[in-house]
Scaffold this active site. Sequence first.
Site, PDB file in Angstrom:
ATOM      1  N   MET A 181       1.161  -1.196   0.422  1.00  0.00           N
ATOM      2  CA  MET A 181      -0.327  -0.093  -0.093  1.00  0.00           C
ATOM      3  C   MET A 181       0.718   1.302  -0.209  1.00  0.00           C
ATOM      4  SD  MET A 181      -2.759  -0.925   2.315  1.00  0.00           S
ATOM      5  CE  MET A 181      -3.801   0.287   2.633  1.00  0.00           C
ATOM      6  N   CYS A 182      -0.015   2.006  -0.149  1.00  0.00           N
ATOM      7  CA  CYS A 182       0.206   3.710   0.013  1.00  0.00           C
ATOM      8  C   CYS A 182      -0.235   4.213   0.429  1.00  0.00           C
ATOM      9  CB  CYS A 182       1.284   4.251  -1.400  1.00  0.00           C
ATOM     10  SG  CYS A 182       1.809   3.301  -2.981  1.00  0.00           S
ATOM     11  N   ARG A 183       0.328   5.989   0.508  1.00  0.00           N
ATOM     12  CA  ARG A 183       0.070   6.618   1.402  1.00  0.00           C
ATOM     13  C   ARG A 183      -0.771   8.106  -0.143  1.00  0.00           C
ATOM     14  NH1 ARG A 183      -2.943   5.412   4.804  1.00  0.00           N
ATOM     15  NH2 ARG A 183      -3.598   3.481   3.293  1.00  0.00           N
TER      16      ARG A 183
ATOM     17  N   ASN B 258      -3.416   3.774  -4.757  1.00  0.00           N
ATOM     18  CA  ASN B 258      -3.250   3.339  -3.422  1.00  0.00           C
ATOM     19  C   ASN B 258      -3.655   2.383  -3.620  1.00  0.00           C
ATOM     20  OD1 ASN B 258      -2.920   2.931  -0.947  1.00  0.00           O
ATOM     21  ND2 ASN B 258      -4.371   3.545   0.314  1.00  0.00           N
TER      22      ASN B 258
END
Length: 245
Positions: free
Chosen positions: A1-3, A114
Amino acid sequence: MCRIAAYLGPECSLRQFLDAPPHSLARQSWDAREMASATVNADGWGVAWYADDGAPAIYRHTLPIWADGNVDGLARSLSRPLWVGNVRSATSGLGTDHANTQPFAGDGLIFVHNGYIQDFARTLRARIRAELDPEIEQSIHGTTDSEYMFALVRQQTGTLQDKLAAALDKIHSWLAETGDLKALLNMAVTDGRQLVAVRSAYNAPAPSLYVHRDWQGAAVIASEAFDADPNWCAINPESFVTLGA
């Protein structure tokens, strides 16, 4: 995941967008509060804007944002009415290199994602590639599901929301044919005049995504709220938000 995060409104400095808020995107790289997997976003970062000629411009680095010595100079020097940013936690098997680092740009659009598509290389990668016109297919430089999804968005017609919705519908329908795969599909795309975001997932809870329609006079979306302002609103799962300046 990312932000991820995006700002559209009055001209503001990169610092005001990137690392000045109490729970800024930069802070979320090491102090994310609502990530369903991983603990830090240390696999690179990037920010995009529109240059004076009207075309997208991107700065990306494979270092964690806190280790990139260019951040302070850029944050103090650049001011724009639109920013799109990402701090990355790489999906296993998708390399940490420049080509795989977001944001992505093409056809005048800027895009961030995301999430992930489980077992992407074996399942949906060839399916997406087969949908693309040659000039769009040839513009893919990396191996991430994110860049392929952006290519699929660019392939669609209509408004920004039409493009994003049509691409998402195709991804959901293909995932339905594969069985029990999971996918996290929060995305945002802009043409510099509008910003469209979607909170979505398949066979899993959707990652967090918030909207503030008047954050310091601007429209903002972010994986996590930048501050304690009560006007941050969680976007409902499987919902779109379209924002103007």
